[in-house]
Scaffold this active site. Structure first.
Site, PDB file in Angstrom:
ATOM      1  N   HIS A  98      42.698  37.278  36.621  1.00  0.00           N
ATOM      2  CA  HIS A  98      44.008  37.612  36.056  1.00  0.00           C
ATOM      3  C   HIS A  98      44.977  37.883  37.215  1.00  0.00           C
ATOM      4  O   HIS A  98      44.595  38.419  38.256  1.00  0.00           O
ATOM      5  CB  HIS A  98      43.899  38.838  35.138  1.00  0.00           C
ATOM      6  N   GLU A 170      48.563  30.946  33.454  1.00  0.00           N
ATOM      7  CA  GLU A 170      49.508  32.053  33.333  1.00  0.00           C
ATOM      8  C   GLU A 170      50.393  32.099  34.578  1.00  0.00           C
ATOM      9  O   GLU A 170      49.990  32.680  35.603  1.00  0.00           O
ATOM     10  CB  GLU A 170      48.756  33.373  33.212  1.00  0.00           C
TER      11      GLU A 170
END
Ligand code: PGA
Length: 254
Positions: A98, A170
């Protein structure tokens, strides 16, 4: 083989065990889940056991995920959690790479590759997050960054493990409160690049890997991303931290 549709949220460093368990319970009660889709909730480590108690310790259509894992099976790594510890809780999925882990905790592509291999080797599903920063994008090297993260992250993964893999695209500049929502035009070429990168790495089977989009997704824009041919789902933060927000974002995106 058609790819599954996936949709889920990561609570980041929010929610107590009791709050996470209530969220999961209410989510189960709020949704009819079509057979061809997978939902997931990724609470903090401390909530995993409480959420699994609600899910029941059987396969459940709403997967329970962890936000990170260490690559070593055990040892002197204070503060870390091993794949065996996640397996003991019957965790269904782990997100790796992430943007916040890369940025604040300086996780490198090589370390992430070790984590990917450890998690897959232990039978966990992996959601590997990739994405370029605003600066990389401004220099026109966003695609190179994403491909580097993908190629190093997936190095050494075996074709028979691909059923456990999913990728989340992302863009770092689109994530969180300060982020700018990406447009479908921003996402489409990078999703295509990821698809081609997977196929390049795993000729003949790379196209099986689902690609999710994440970054300032909400009910107003969810459908614009899932309309793209290379996007197979959504990875949502803030907008899905209430049950109503999760359900609304899912229904508009699916
Ligand atoms: P956001 O977070 O939806 O709140 O932008 C997405 C993420 O961090 O994965």
């Amino acid at each position: 083989m058609p790819r599954s549709f996936l949709f889920g949220t990561n609570f980041k460093m929010n929610q107590t065990p009791a709050e996470s368990a209530v969220f999961y319970q209410q989510l189960v009660e709020s949704l009819q889940i079509p057979p061809d889709i997978h939902l997931f909730v990724i609470p903090p480590y401390t909530s995993l056991s409480a959420v699994k108690d609600v899910a029941g310790w059987q396969p459940h259509p709403i997967w329970v995920g962890a936000q990170n894992v260490h690559w070593a099976p055990d040892g002197a790594y204070t503060g870390e959690i091993s794949v065996g510890m996640l397996r003991a809780l019957d965790v269904d999925l782990v997100v790796l790479g992430h943007a916040e882990r890369r940025r604040y905790f300086h996780e490198t592509d090589v370390e992430l590759n070790r984590k990917v291999l450890a998690a897959l080797g232990a039978g966990l599903r992996v959601l590997l997050a990739v994405g370029e920063t605003a600066e990389e994008r401004s220099f026109g090297v966003g695609g190179e960054t994403v491909l580097r993260q993908l190629r190093i992250g997936l190095h050494g993964v075996q074709p028979e493990q691909l059923g456990q893999m999913q990728i989340a695209y992302e863009p770092v500049w689109s994530i969180g409160a300060g982020g700018t929502a990406a447009s479908a035009e921003d996402v489409e070429p990078i999703a295509k690049l990821i698809r081609a990168g997977c196929e390049d790495l795993f000729a003949g089977s790379g196209t099986e890997i689902p690609i999710l989009y994440g970054g300032s997704v909400d009910p107003s824009n969810a459908a614009t991303f899932t309309a793209l041919p290379d996007i197979d789902g959504l990875f949502v933060g803030r907008a899905a931290w209430t049950v109503d927000g999760f359900v609304a974002s899912f229904h508009t995106g699916y």
